[in-house]
Enzyme design. Structure first.
Site, PDB file in Angstrom:
ATOM      1  N   GLY A   1      92.880  40.115 -27.119  1.00 48.62           N
ATOM      2  CA  GLY A   1      92.588  41.003 -28.274  1.00 48.62           C
ATOM      3  C   GLY A   1      91.004  41.510 -27.810  1.00 48.62           C
ATOM      4  O   GLY A   1      90.400  41.219 -27.053  1.00 48.62           O
TER       5      GLY A   1
ATOM      6  N   GLN B   1      83.238  45.784 -28.841  1.00 46.94           N
ATOM      7  CA  GLN B   1      82.905  45.071 -27.616  1.00 46.94           C
ATOM      8  C   GLN B   1      82.943  46.120 -26.274  1.00 46.94           C
ATOM      9  O   GLN B   1      82.372  45.780 -25.400  1.00 46.94           O
ATOM     10  CB  GLN B   1      84.337  44.030 -27.226  1.00 46.94           C
ATOM     11  CG  GLN B   1      84.325  42.838 -28.121  1.00 46.94           C
ATOM     12  CD  GLN B   1      85.473  42.044 -27.921  1.00 46.94           C
ATOM     13  OE1 GLN B   1      86.454  42.313 -28.619  1.00 46.94           O
ATOM     14  NE2 GLN B   1      85.270  41.070 -26.960  1.00 46.94           N
TER      15      GLN B   1
ATOM     16  N   CYS C   1      86.264  34.392 -25.605  1.00 47.46           N
ATOM     17  CA  CYS C   1      86.202  35.948 -25.978  1.00 47.46           C
ATOM     18  C   CYS C   1      85.663  36.536 -24.803  1.00 47.46           C
ATOM     19  O   CYS C   1      84.874  35.957 -23.761  1.00 47.46           O
ATOM     20  CB  CYS C   1      84.950  35.736 -26.848  1.00 47.46           C
ATOM     21  SG  CYS C   1      84.423  37.547 -27.526  1.00 47.46           S
ATOM     22  N   LEU C   2      86.283  37.834 -24.665  1.00 47.02           N
ATOM     23  CA  LEU C   2      85.898  38.578 -23.357  1.00 47.02           C
ATOM     24  C   LEU C   2      84.119  38.938 -23.307  1.00 47.02           C
ATOM     25  O   LEU C   2      83.658  39.285 -22.323  1.00 47.02           O
ATOM     26  CB  LEU C   2      86.504  39.994 -23.255  1.00 47.02           C
ATOM     27  CG  LEU C   2      87.984  39.831 -22.969  1.00 47.02           C
ATOM     28  CD1 LEU C   2      88.901  41.200 -23.312  1.00 47.02           C
ATOM     29  CD2 LEU C   2      88.243  38.991 -21.604  1.00 47.02           C
TER      30      LEU C   2
ATOM     31  N   HIS D   1      89.559  36.438 -35.361  1.00 47.50           N
ATOM     32  CA  HIS D   1      88.455  36.347 -34.393  1.00 47.50           C
ATOM     33  C   HIS D   1      88.015  37.893 -34.328  1.00 47.50           C
ATOM     34  O   HIS D   1      86.648  38.216 -34.186  1.00 47.50           O
ATOM     35  CB  HIS D   1      89.115  35.751 -33.013  1.00 47.50           C
ATOM     36  CG  HIS D   1      88.021  36.000 -32.026  1.00 47.50           C
ATOM     37  ND1 HIS D   1      87.779  34.740 -31.273  1.00 47.50           N
ATOM     38  CD2 HIS D   1      87.557  37.124 -31.365  1.00 47.50           C
ATOM     39  CE1 HIS D   1      86.975  35.340 -30.306  1.00 47.50           C
ATOM     40  NE2 HIS D   1      86.750  36.690 -30.400  1.00 47.50           N
ATOM     41  N   GLU D   2      88.982  38.780 -34.135  1.00 45.44           N
ATOM     42  CA  GLU D   2      88.600  40.036 -33.914  1.00 45.44           C
ATOM     43  C   GLU D   2      87.993  40.906 -35.256  1.00 45.44           C
ATOM     44  O   GLU D   2      87.231  41.706 -34.982  1.00 45.44           O
ATOM     45  CB  GLU D   2      89.933  41.073 -33.378  1.00 45.44           C
ATOM     46  CG  GLU D   2      90.637  40.447 -32.235  1.00 45.44           C
ATOM     47  CD  GLU D   2      89.758  40.429 -31.078  1.00 45.44           C
ATOM     48  OE1 GLU D   2      88.665  41.194 -30.920  1.00 45.44           O
ATOM     49  OE2 GLU D   2      89.946  39.664 -30.267  1.00 45.44           O
TER      50      GLU D   2
ATOM     51  N   HIS E   1      84.254  40.461 -35.301  1.00 45.47           N
ATOM     52  CA  HIS E   1      83.657  41.134 -34.375  1.00 45.47           C
ATOM     53  C   HIS E   1      83.275  42.423 -34.898  1.00 45.47           C
ATOM     54  O   HIS E   1      82.295  42.819 -34.858  1.00 45.47           O
ATOM     55  CB  HIS E   1      84.587  41.860 -33.153  1.00 45.47           C
ATOM     56  CG  HIS E   1      84.440  40.774 -32.036  1.00 45.47           C
ATOM     57  ND1 HIS E   1      83.334  40.349 -31.284  1.00 45.47           N
ATOM     58  CD2 HIS E   1      85.556  40.182 -31.416  1.00 45.47           C
ATOM     59  CE1 HIS E   1      83.829  39.473 -30.312  1.00 45.47           C
ATOM     60  NE2 HIS E   1      85.173  39.201 -30.422  1.00 45.47           N
TER      61      HIS E   1
HETATM   62 ZN    ZN Z   1      86.054  38.134 -29.017  1.00 46.21          ZN
END
Ligand code: ZN
Length: 188
Positions: A46, A51, A108-109, A150-151, A154
């Protein structure tokens, strides 16, 4: 399509609140294509636009699970087909969520190399625009419900580590800061 750089914590941009998208046009589709390519390259499931430094309410997901009604293939084929089920959410909004929680180990990236068990509602009903700007709704369960939440976090400037104890979170941020300093020192 182009690969973008993924911002990592600590970075104040990741804490920005993303803005509503007013039109799904070619530019926005290009952004979604770039996000997906960047996400695949980083082996994520995701990614939110913020990000890669774009404060727009856009997320992409690919948890590799196809609609069960579509799947007629055996398990081996299923594996090969993994990560080919891109989903695009523009202006996603959670209408309702379950009062039952489920816990998944999240990563998470933007928080590289760190994982933690996070409890979130196990179901959520989300309203959004798709890749073509069509209004859609989805009742998500299990892992996909976790990913969507989660997204969407962000888009509000929230990272999964914000749910951890102050001590745990500060340890992670310290580690990430150190990693960043080391990367900065490598000049080729
Ligand atoms: Zn994330």
């Amino acid at each position: 399509m182009a690969l973008k750089q993924i911002l990592t914590e600590p970075n104040s941009i990741l804490r920005m609140k993303s803005l509503l998208v007013d039109k799904v046009d070619i530019e926005l589709q290009k952004l979604m294509d770039d996000m997906l390519e960047t996400m695949y390259a980083a082996r994520g499931i995701g990614l939110a636009a913020i990000q890669i430094g774009v404060p727009k309410r856009v997320i992409v997901l690919d948890i590799g699970e196809r609609d069960k009604s579509e799947s007629t293939k055996d398990e081996k084929d299923e594996k090969d087909e993994k990560r080919k089920n891109p989903m695009y959410f523009v202006n996603p909004e959670i209408i309702t969520k379950s009062t039952n929680n489920s816990t998944y180990e999240e990563g998470c990236l933007s928080v590289p190399g760190q994982f933690a068990e996070i409890g979130r509602p196990d179901k959520c009903h989300v309203k959004y625009l798709d890749y073509y700007g069509q209004s859609k709704e989805l009742v998500a369960e299990g892992m996909i419900a976790t990913c969507i939440q989660h997204e969407i976090d962000h888009l509000e400037g929230i990272l999964f580590i914000d749910y951890l104890s102050k001590l745990k979170k500060s340890m992670i941020v310290k580690k990430l800061t150190k990693q960043k300093e080391q990367l900065d020192r490598i000049v080729i």
